[in-house]
Write a protein that holds these residues in place. Structure first.
Motif, mmCIF file in Angstrom:
data_model
loop_
_atom_site.group_PDB
_atom_site.id
_atom_site.type_symbol
_atom_site.label_atom_id
_atom_site.label_comp_id
_atom_site.label_asym_id
_atom_site.label_seq_id
_atom_site.Cartn_x
_atom_site.Cartn_y
_atom_site.Cartn_z
ATOM 1 N N UNK A 14 0.833 -1.201 0.000
ATOM 2 C CA UNK A 14 0.000 0.000 0.000
ATOM 3 C C UNK A 14 0.875 1.262 0.000
ATOM 4 N N UNK A 15 1.884 1.286 0.840
ATOM 5 C CA UNK A 15 2.798 2.438 0.885
ATOM 6 C C UNK A 15 3.502 2.619 -0.459
ATOM 7 N N UNK A 16 3.949 1.530 -1.046
ATOM 8 C CA UNK A 16 4.651 1.591 -2.327
ATOM 9 C C UNK A 16 3.745 2.141 -3.420
ATOM 10 N N UNK A 17 2.527 1.655 -3.501
ATOM 11 C CA UNK A 17 1.593 2.110 -4.530
ATOM 12 C C UNK A 17 1.178 3.565 -4.284
ATOM 13 N N UNK A 18 0.848 3.910 -3.035
ATOM 14 C CA UNK A 18 0.446 5.283 -2.723
ATOM 15 C C UNK A 18 1.590 6.261 -2.977
ATOM 16 N N UNK A 19 2.794 5.910 -2.554
ATOM 17 C CA UNK A 19 3.951 6.776 -2.790
ATOM 18 C C UNK A 19 4.245 6.927 -4.273
ATOM 19 N N UNK A 20 4.167 5.827 -5.011
ATOM 20 C CA UNK A 20 4.380 5.902 -6.462
ATOM 21 C C UNK A 20 3.334 6.764 -7.140
ATOM 22 N N UNK A 21 2.081 6.655 -6.706
ATOM 23 C CA UNK A 21 1.013 7.460 -7.297
ATOM 24 C C UNK A 21 1.225 8.946 -7.006
ATOM 25 N N UNK A 22 1.609 9.276 -5.779
ATOM 26 C CA UNK A 22 1.866 10.680 -5.445
ATOM 27 C C UNK A 22 3.077 11.209 -6.212
ATOM 28 N N UNK A 23 4.122 10.417 -6.318
ATOM 29 C CA UNK A 23 5.302 10.857 -7.058
ATOM 30 C C UNK A 23 4.957 11.061 -8.528
ATOM 31 N N UNK A 24 4.184 10.143 -9.088
ATOM 32 C CA UNK A 24 3.777 10.273 -10.486
ATOM 33 C C UNK A 24 2.887 11.504 -10.678
ATOM 34 N N UNK A 25 1.950 11.719 -9.756
ATOM 35 C CA UNK A 25 1.076 12.887 -9.844
ATOM 36 C C UNK A 25 1.842 14.191 -9.701
ATOM 37 N N UNK A 26 2.916 14.188 -8.929
ATOM 38 C CA UNK A 26 3.706 15.403 -8.726
ATOM 39 C C UNK A 26 4.454 15.810 -9.985
ATOM 40 N N UNK A 50 7.955 7.752 0.556
ATOM 41 C CA UNK A 50 6.907 6.811 0.951
ATOM 42 C C UNK A 50 7.056 5.490 0.210
ATOM 43 N N UNK A 51 7.371 5.540 -1.077
ATOM 44 C CA UNK A 51 7.563 4.319 -1.867
ATOM 45 C C UNK A 51 8.787 3.541 -1.381
ATOM 46 N N UNK A 52 9.843 4.235 -1.007
ATOM 47 C CA UNK A 52 11.043 3.566 -0.491
ATOM 48 C C UNK A 52 10.734 2.870 0.838
ATOM 49 N N UNK A 53 10.000 3.555 1.704
ATOM 50 C CA UNK A 53 9.604 2.935 2.978
ATOM 51 C C UNK A 53 8.756 1.694 2.714
ATOM 52 N N UNK A 54 7.823 1.790 1.766
ATOM 53 C CA UNK A 54 6.994 0.643 1.410
ATOM 54 C C UNK A 54 7.811 -0.518 0.890
ATOM 55 N N UNK A 55 8.793 -0.226 0.034
ATOM 56 C CA UNK A 55 9.655 -1.285 -0.496
ATOM 57 C C UNK A 55 10.459 -1.936 0.619
ATOM 58 N N UNK A 56 10.940 -1.143 1.578
ATOM 59 C CA UNK A 56 11.692 -1.682 2.706
ATOM 60 C C UNK A 56 10.815 -2.599 3.561
ATOM 61 N N UNK A 57 9.577 -2.163 3.836
ATOM 62 C CA UNK A 57 8.668 -2.973 4.648
ATOM 63 C C UNK A 57 8.314 -4.267 3.919
ATOM 64 N N UNK A 58 8.107 -4.194 2.609
ATOM 65 C CA UNK A 58 7.822 -5.408 1.828
ATOM 66 C C UNK A 58 9.010 -6.365 1.853
ATOM 67 N N UNK A 59 10.211 -5.817 1.695
ATOM 68 C CA UNK A 59 11.414 -6.649 1.739
ATOM 69 C C UNK A 59 11.532 -7.342 3.093
ATOM 70 N N UNK A 60 11.266 -6.584 4.160
ATOM 71 C CA UNK A 60 11.319 -7.144 5.513
ATOM 72 C C UNK A 60 10.290 -8.261 5.675
ATOM 73 N N UNK A 61 9.106 -8.089 5.087
ATOM 74 C CA UNK A 61 8.058 -9.106 5.218
ATOM 75 C C UNK A 61 8.411 -10.390 4.489
ATOM 76 N N UNK A 62 9.330 -10.305 3.543
ATOM 77 C CA UNK A 62 9.747 -11.492 2.799
ATOM 78 C C UNK A 62 10.959 -12.176 3.417
#
Length: 162
Positions: A14-26, A50-62
């Motif tokens: 969710x963080x990765x997608x939301x951060x990517x969407x905000x970065x793209x919109x910016x 936000x996308x970097x934090x999301x990627x880090x959390x996803x990596x940790x979950x794996x």
């Protein structure tokens, strides 16, 4: 690849997608440079962070093993409903619905209404505590937005102020 924590994986996604969407919109705004920032600079950096934090959390979950796989539970429909309803109510009370003949009720009424509705999401509801919270939020919001920032929006209902 095995997901070791479902909660962390989907939170990170969710963080990765939301951060990517905000970065793209910016990127639709002028980004500028570090010395001369444009209106898209801050949202772009915030979205990337936000996308970097999301990627880090996803990596940790794996990679990090959790006890029981940290499964996702069922949806909490009652809190979800009341929190979304409270946000909608805030917008309606603050600006009104001119198409339906509902006047703007202003900041104070919007804060009281929102606080009363959103507090219904909790398991326990104590009206006295909710009214104290609404009063503190109203005073703080009035001081911050109207007195200090000098923002122009209705504070009181239009049928009172004219």
């Amino acid at each position: 690849m095995n997901i070791k924590s479902q909660k962390d994986f989907f939170s990170g996604l969710f963080y990765l997608v939301a951060g990517g969407a905000f970065a793209f919109g910016a990127t639709n705004y002028n980004v500028g440079t570090g010395a001369r920032m444009g209106p898209g600079y801050f949202p772009l950096l915030l979205g990337i962070l936000l996308a970097i934090i999301g990627a880090f959390v996803m990596f940790k979950s794996l990679t990090v093993e959790t006890q029981g796989g940290d499964k996702i539970g069922s949806w909490a429909w009652k809190p979800l409903f009341f929190i979304i309803a409270g946000n909608l109510l805030f917008g309606i009370l603050l600006g009104g619905l001119p198409s339906m003949g509902l006047p703007a009720m202003g900041l104070i009424a919007a804060i009281y209404g929102t606080t009363l509705v959103v507090s219904l999401a909790a398991d326990s509801y104590k009206l006295k505590e909710v009214l104290i919270l609404a009063t503190v939020l109203s005073i703080g919001s009035y001081a911050a937005f109207v007195l200090l920032l000098k923002l122009q929006f209705p504070v009181w209902p239009t049928f009172i102020t004219g």
